[in-house]
Scaffold this motif. Structure first.
Motif, PDB file in Angstrom:
ATOM      1  N   GLU A 321       0.385 -61.077 -53.875  1.00  0.00           N
ATOM      2  CA  GLU A 321      -1.023 -60.944 -53.349  1.00  0.00           C
ATOM      3  C   GLU A 321      -1.644 -62.068 -53.155  1.00  0.00           C
ATOM      4  N   ALA A 322      -1.481 -63.104 -54.294  1.00  0.00           N
ATOM      5  CA  ALA A 322      -2.255 -64.323 -54.330  1.00  0.00           C
ATOM      6  C   ALA A 322      -1.764 -65.509 -53.305  1.00  0.00           C
ATOM      7  N   VAL A 323      -0.379 -65.192 -53.170  1.00  0.00           N
ATOM      8  CA  VAL A 323       0.278 -66.394 -52.188  1.00  0.00           C
ATOM      9  C   VAL A 323      -0.395 -65.668 -50.899  1.00  0.00           C
ATOM     10  N   LYS A 324      -0.339 -64.497 -50.486  1.00  0.00           N
ATOM     11  CA  LYS A 324      -1.044 -64.030 -49.172  1.00  0.00           C
ATOM     12  C   LYS A 324      -2.363 -64.352 -48.960  1.00  0.00           C
ATOM     13  N   LYS A 325      -3.008 -64.188 -49.985  1.00  0.00           N
ATOM     14  CA  LYS A 325      -4.509 -64.436 -50.026  1.00  0.00           C
ATOM     15  C   LYS A 325      -4.656 -66.088 -49.922  1.00  0.00           C
ATOM     16  N   ALA A 326      -4.077 -66.821 -50.382  1.00  0.00           N
ATOM     17  CA  ALA A 326      -4.092 -68.310 -50.383  1.00  0.00           C
ATOM     18  C   ALA A 326      -3.591 -69.009 -49.063  1.00  0.00           C
ATOM     19  N   GLY A 327      -2.517 -68.104 -48.390  1.00  0.00           N
ATOM     20  CA  GLY A 327      -1.833 -68.435 -47.114  1.00  0.00           C
ATOM     21  C   GLY A 327      -0.704 -69.598 -47.545  1.00  0.00           C
ATOM     22  N   THR A 328      -0.590 -69.799 -48.732  1.00  0.00           N
ATOM     23  CA  THR A 328       0.494 -70.760 -49.273  1.00  0.00           C
ATOM     24  C   THR A 328       1.015 -70.347 -50.606  1.00  0.00           C
ATOM     25  N   GLN A 329       2.137 -70.898 -51.010  1.00  0.00           N
ATOM     26  CA  GLN A 329       2.909 -70.583 -52.416  1.00  0.00           C
ATOM     27  C   GLN A 329       2.651 -71.860 -53.034  1.00  0.00           C
ATOM     28  N   ASP A 330       1.709 -72.887 -52.658  1.00  0.00           N
ATOM     29  CA  ASP A 330       1.353 -73.850 -53.466  1.00  0.00           C
ATOM     30  C   ASP A 330       0.377 -73.550 -54.754  1.00  0.00           C
ATOM     31  N   ARG A 331       0.773 -74.145 -55.647  1.00  0.00           N
ATOM     32  CA  ARG A 331       0.317 -73.719 -57.135  1.00  0.00           C
ATOM     33  C   ARG A 331      -1.273 -73.494 -57.024  1.00  0.00           C
ATOM     34  N   MET A 332      -1.994 -74.681 -56.917  1.00  0.00           N
ATOM     35  CA  MET A 332      -3.526 -74.564 -57.195  1.00  0.00           C
ATOM     36  C   MET A 332      -4.076 -73.686 -56.232  1.00  0.00           C
ATOM     37  N   PRO A 333      -3.743 -73.254 -54.899  1.00  0.00           N
ATOM     38  CA  PRO A 333      -4.403 -72.436 -53.980  1.00  0.00           C
ATOM     39  C   PRO A 333      -4.179 -71.016 -54.607  1.00  0.00           C
ATOM     40  N   VAL A 334      -2.662 -70.898 -55.165  1.00  0.00           N
ATOM     41  CA  VAL A 334      -2.491 -69.434 -55.777  1.00  0.00           C
ATOM     42  C   VAL A 334      -3.236 -69.048 -57.039  1.00  0.00           C
ATOM     43  N   ILE A 335      -3.474 -70.211 -57.906  1.00  0.00           N
ATOM     44  CA  ILE A 335      -4.219 -69.898 -58.833  1.00  0.00           C
ATOM     45  C   ILE A 335      -5.730 -69.550 -58.896  1.00  0.00           C
ATOM     46  N   GLU A 336      -6.177 -70.388 -57.675  1.00  0.00           N
ATOM     47  CA  GLU A 336      -7.585 -69.980 -57.395  1.00  0.00           C
ATOM     48  C   GLU A 336      -7.841 -68.833 -56.809  1.00  0.00           C
ATOM     49  N   ALA A 337      -6.674 -68.304 -56.013  1.00  0.00           N
ATOM     50  CA  ALA A 337      -6.622 -66.939 -55.356  1.00  0.00           C
ATOM     51  C   ALA A 337      -6.783 -65.874 -56.426  1.00  0.00           C
ATOM     52  N   LEU A 338      -5.900 -66.125 -57.564  1.00  0.00           N
ATOM     53  CA  LEU A 338      -5.782 -65.163 -58.758  1.00  0.00           C
ATOM     54  C   LEU A 338      -7.196 -64.898 -59.619  1.00  0.00           C
ATOM     55  N   GLU A 339      -7.728 -66.213 -59.644  1.00  0.00           N
ATOM     56  CA  GLU A 339      -9.076 -66.304 -60.359  1.00  0.00           C
ATOM     57  C   GLU A 339     -10.263 -65.653 -59.463  1.00  0.00           C
ATOM     58  N   ALA A 340      -9.982 -65.337 -58.310  1.00  0.00           N
ATOM     59  CA  ALA A 340     -10.908 -64.773 -57.502  1.00  0.00           C
ATOM     60  C   ALA A 340     -11.123 -63.260 -57.441  1.00  0.00           C
ATOM     61  N   ASP A 341     -11.011 -62.617 -58.522  1.00  0.00           N
ATOM     62  CA  ASP A 341     -11.157 -61.136 -58.773  1.00  0.00           C
ATOM     63  C   ASP A 341     -10.063 -60.465 -57.895  1.00  0.00           C
ATOM     64  N   LEU A 342      -8.856 -60.896 -58.103  1.00  0.00           N
ATOM     65  CA  LEU A 342      -7.801 -60.474 -57.259  1.00  0.00           C
ATOM     66  C   LEU A 342      -7.189 -59.357 -58.231  1.00  0.00           C
ATOM     67  N   SER A 343      -6.830 -58.197 -57.474  1.00  0.00           N
ATOM     68  CA  SER A 343      -6.392 -56.925 -58.315  1.00  0.00           C
ATOM     69  C   SER A 343      -5.332 -56.227 -57.318  1.00  0.00           C
ATOM     70  N   ILE A 344      -4.281 -55.480 -57.976  1.00  0.00           N
ATOM     71  CA  ILE A 344      -3.466 -54.664 -57.401  1.00  0.00           C
ATOM     72  C   ILE A 344      -3.599 -53.272 -57.897  1.00  0.00           C
ATOM     73  N   GLU A 345      -2.967 -52.364 -57.229  1.00  0.00           N
ATOM     74  CA  GLU A 345      -3.030 -51.064 -57.798  1.00  0.00           C
ATOM     75  C   GLU A 345      -1.478 -50.699 -58.120  1.00  0.00           C
ATOM     76  N   GLY A 346      -0.910 -50.949 -59.413  1.00  0.00           N
ATOM     77  CA  GLY A 346       0.544 -50.786 -59.770  1.00  0.00           C
ATOM     78  C   GLY A 346       0.741 -49.442 -60.205  1.00  0.00           C
ATOM     79  N   PRO A 347       2.043 -49.159 -60.706  1.00  0.00           N
ATOM     80  CA  PRO A 347       2.371 -47.787 -61.344  1.00  0.00           C
ATOM     81  C   PRO A 347       1.534 -47.438 -62.728  1.00  0.00           C
ATOM     82  N   GLY A 348       1.115 -48.378 -63.418  1.00  0.00           N
ATOM     83  CA  GLY A 348       0.208 -48.381 -64.520  1.00  0.00           C
ATOM     84  C   GLY A 348      -1.207 -48.167 -64.287  1.00  0.00           C
TER      85      GLY A 348
END
Length: 408
Positions: A321-348
């Motif tokens: 989800e962070a890769v999609k939100k960042a628009g790239t798999q590059d490390r720093m944009p993905v880190i920043e996307a994960l830090e921006a209140d990113l969440s998923i609904e998982g089995p738990g």
């Protein structure tokens, strides 16, 4: 990628290298997104590692079937460490320096995490550790999706002290996780009005608990709290039940069931043990029911799903989800996307990344073993990683890089 090339990539001396392939042929392999997996899928910790690997494969297959990430499919590059810490170091370097993966999901014991974390940080390869652990890791290059003591023991210990009594006897594995968890159990027991009458630590290869059982009988506690780990330690639960003490002194655990140990024990041996985790097969949520169906369709049945497998599955989807939100798999944009209140609904349940610590905020379920199942007794929504928050603030100190020993 054929077998000969895999062998060349891993090196002639590689002992156990596997590459999991999804059913398609890439037109431009150099443009593919690469996800590295490094787990104990054989050896003494394979009961944990094999379902974690399956969870990784399922998540990657789902993502690729839906079109991949930003138009690119994921190639899964997997290594089996055979429960050997030296191979963690070797394969961690392999993934970062030769395979040049975009992210690594892996590690089980804290020792395995620390064997690869420095290499992945130095090589600027993003790392997900999807396992419950003792807390305190503070490193902007890592994201941790498993429960920590402030999410788990803080729920479990007050409950059992209230229900069963004040005198607590702790048994724990003799390494970082067990030693630190014992301190947390002591803290929460005391805060609930209880006291710890004794704490015993055991190397991971200990399987004879006869003298310990006699010692516990002499101490006459109201309850046992176990933080034992691995196949050898499973002997304690059998020996405890064989002595008839499971019907006299109740038990809680921060570890049993994480690797489906309750399904290895007989109902007579396991019934009544109380735990608190993020996941149970018995969760009735639509997300979990859909997950169980997809797992069964891919692997035949759902018998081997456990807490760490679900944490891994959720970790891969968080990264995706962070890769999609960042628009790239590059490390720093993905880190920043994960830090921006990113969440998923998982089995738990809902999983959200805490930007201060890079740990997950999770739902935690208080449960009790009944007939080899985890019956949910009570739900605790969105428990933050308060333990690690007390020592780690990556927003204020983004260059921090250590595992703190949290003052308890």
């Amino acid at each position: 990628m054929n077998l000969t090339r895999r062998d060349l990539l891993a090196g002639a001396a590689a002992l156990a290298t596997t590459t999991s392939l999804v059913p398609w042929v890439p037109a431009h392999a150099a443009e593919m997104i690469k996800l590295g997996s490094i787990l104990d899928t054989s050896g003494i910790f394979d009961a944990y590692g094999k379902p974690m690997q399956k969870a990784t494969e399922l998540a990657v297959a789902e993502i690729n079937a839906a079109g991949g990430l930003n138009g690119e499919k994921i190639e899964l590059v997997s290594y089996d460490t055979q429960s050997d810490m030296a191979l963690y170091t070797q394969y961690g370097q392999q993934l970062a320096r030769q395979d040049k993966v975009d992210v690594v999901h892996g590690g089980i014991l804290s020792a395995s995490r620390e064997a690869i974390r420095p290499t992945l940080r130095k090589s600027k390869t993003l790392y997900f550790y999807n396992v419950q652990y003792e807390g305190g890791v503070c490193d902007r290059n890592i994201f941790i999706t498993g429960v920590t003591p402030a999410q788990q023991a803080a729920v479990l210990i007050p409950n059992v002290v209230k229900d069963w009594g004040k005198k607590v006897y702790i048994l724990a594995a003799d390494y970082n996780y067990g030693q630190i968890t014992a301190k947390w159990v002591t803290k929460y027991a005391q805060e609930a009005g209880g006291e710890v009458v004794s704490t015993d630590f055991f190397p991971l290869d200990v399987a004879d608990f006869g003298s310990t059982i006699a010692k516990i009988q002499s101490a006459a506690p109201d309850l046992i709290v176990s933080a034992l780990v691995g196949g050898a330690h499973l002997s304690f639960y059998r020996q405890w039940a064989a002595a008839g003490l499971n019907k006299k002194i109740p038990m809680a655990s921060t570890t049993i069931g994480v690797g489906n140990e309750h399904k290895v024990l007989t109902p007579e041996e396991g019934n009544g043990i109380r735990v608190a985790y993020n996941y149970s097969h018995e969760l009735a949520s639509p997300t979990n029911q859909a997950f169980l169906k997809k797992w069964a369709e891919k692997f035949g049945n759902t018998d081997d799903i456990h807490e760490l497998a679900v944490s891994t599955y959720q970790g891969v989807w968080l990264w995706a989800e962070a890769v999609k939100k960042a628009g790239t798999q590059d490390r720093m944009p993905v880190i920043e996307a994960l830090e921006a209140d990113l969440s998923i609904e998982g089995p738990g349940g809902k999983v959200t990344i805490d930007p201060k610590t890079h740990h997950a905020t999770l739902d935690v379920h208080l449960m009790e073993f009944q007939d080899q199942k985890m019956k949910v007794l009570e739900d605790f929504s969105q428990r933050p990683p308060l333990d690690t928050q007390a020592v780690c603030d990556l927003q204020a100190n983004p260059d921090d890089n250590q595992q703190y020993e949290i003052k308890i």
